[in-house]
Scaffold this active site. Structure first.
Site, short mmCIF file in Angstrom:
data_model
loop_
_atom_site.label_atom_id
_atom_site.label_comp_id
_atom_site.label_asym_id
_atom_site.label_seq_id
_atom_site.Cartn_x
_atom_site.Cartn_y
_atom_site.Cartn_z
N CYS A 10 0.87 -1.19 0.00
CA CYS A 10 0.00 0.00 0.00
C CYS A 10 0.90 1.23 0.00
O CYS A 10 2.07 1.15 -0.39
CB CYS A 10 -0.98 -0.03 1.18
SG CYS A 10 -0.20 -0.01 2.81
N ASN A 13 2.32 1.38 4.37
CA ASN A 13 2.61 0.10 5.06
C ASN A 13 2.29 0.17 6.56
O ASN A 13 2.98 -0.43 7.38
CB ASN A 13 4.07 -0.36 4.83
CG ASN A 13 4.36 -1.79 5.27
OD1 ASN A 13 5.45 -2.10 5.74
ND2 ASN A 13 3.40 -2.70 5.16
N CYS A 15 -1.49 0.64 7.38
CA CYS A 15 -2.92 0.29 7.50
C CYS A 15 -3.29 -0.93 6.66
O CYS A 15 -3.55 -2.01 7.17
CB CYS A 15 -3.80 1.47 7.11
SG CYS A 15 -3.63 2.91 8.17
N ARG A 16 -3.35 -0.75 5.33
CA ARG A 16 -3.94 -1.79 4.48
C ARG A 16 -3.03 -2.99 4.27
O ARG A 16 -3.46 -4.14 4.44
CB ARG A 16 -4.32 -1.19 3.12
CG ARG A 16 -5.47 -0.20 3.22
CD ARG A 16 -5.61 0.61 1.95
NE ARG A 16 -4.47 1.51 1.79
CZ ARG A 16 -4.23 2.26 0.73
NH1 ARG A 16 -5.07 2.19 -0.30
NH2 ARG A 16 -3.20 3.07 0.68
N SER A 17 -1.76 -2.76 3.87
CA SER A 17 -0.92 -3.94 3.57
C SER A 17 -0.53 -4.73 4.83
O SER A 17 -0.46 -5.96 4.75
CB SER A 17 0.30 -3.56 2.71
OG SER A 17 1.14 -2.64 3.36
N ASP A 124 -8.14 3.71 1.14
CA ASP A 124 -7.25 4.13 2.22
C ASP A 124 -8.08 4.55 3.44
O ASP A 124 -8.85 5.51 3.36
CB ASP A 124 -6.41 5.31 1.70
CG ASP A 124 -5.35 5.73 2.69
OD1 ASP A 124 -5.38 5.27 3.84
OD2 ASP A 124 -4.49 6.52 2.28
P1 4NP Z 1 -1.82 2.75 4.16
O1 4NP Z 1 -2.46 4.09 4.76
O2 4NP Z 1 -1.26 3.11 2.80
O3 4NP Z 1 -2.96 1.82 4.08
O4 4NP Z 1 -0.74 2.31 5.13
C1 4NP Z 1 -1.80 5.30 4.84
C2 4NP Z 1 -0.97 5.55 5.90
C3 4NP Z 1 -0.34 6.77 6.02
C4 4NP Z 1 -0.55 7.73 5.07
C5 4NP Z 1 -1.36 7.48 4.00
C6 4NP Z 1 -1.99 6.26 3.89
N1 4NP Z 1 0.08 8.98 5.20
O5 4NP Z 1 -0.17 9.86 4.36
O6 4NP Z 1 0.84 9.20 6.16
#
Ligand code: 4NP
Length: 153
Positions: A10, A13, A15-17, A124
């Site tokens: 993602c 790294n 939340c989703r992955s 997201d």
């Molecule tokens: P992820 O979510 O891609 O599912 O881990 C996010 C985590 C942090 C951010 C964006 C998406 N960020 O902008 O910090």
């Protein structure tokens, strides 16, 4: 043949992955599937951090473990090491395609292509509420089942 290796990707790294890694590890283990599993982000802003507390809470309630996970960015070696590199959304997908050696782009897929949902992207949940994390889990559980079937064939 050596065991297949799957990398979930993602943006951050956190939340989703990491959720995909935790869910798929649980389900692969339950199915008796011998598979290497890891996750990474296309960005490195959260390098070294634990998965997001909200992801750990909602995943933990469904019985998934995030033990041993810390955030890291995708590195060049990943494109050689892993057999399947699964993007959570189309932005992750195009970022991976841009970074991959031309010979390895066939390994990169949208994770939800393995599910039967109309939705093809895991949204997201970072800036939203708790419902977002539940929806992420629903999509990931379904696609994980499809990925297991694919790997068993
Ligand atoms: P992820 O979510 O891609 O599912 O881990 C996010 C985590 C942090 C951010 C964006 C998406 N960020 O902008 O910090």
């Amino acid at each position: 043949m050596s065991k297949p290796k799957v990398l979930f990707v993602c943006l951050g790294n956190i939340c989703r992955s990491p959720t995909a890694e935790a869910v798929f590890r649980y389900k692969a283990n339950a199915a008796g599937l011998d598979v290497g599993i890891d996750s990474a982000g296309t960005g490195g802003w959260h390098e070294g951090e634990l998965p997001d507390a909200r992801a750990r809470e909602s995943g933990g309630r469904r019985g998934y473990s995030f033990a041993g996970q810390t955030a890291r960015a995708v590195i060049d070696e990943d494109f050689l090491e892993f057999d399947l590199i699964l993007a959570m959304d189309r932005r992750n997908y195009s970022d991976l395609i841009a970074k991959a050696p031309g010979t390895q782009v066939g390994k990169i897929r949208l994770f939800l292509d393995f599910g039967s949902s109309e939705e093809k992207e895991v949204p997201d949940p970072y800036y939203g509420g708790p419902d977002g994390f539940e929806h992420v889990l629903d999509l990931i559980e379904e696609a994980s089942d499809g990925l297991i079937t694919h790997l068993q064939q």
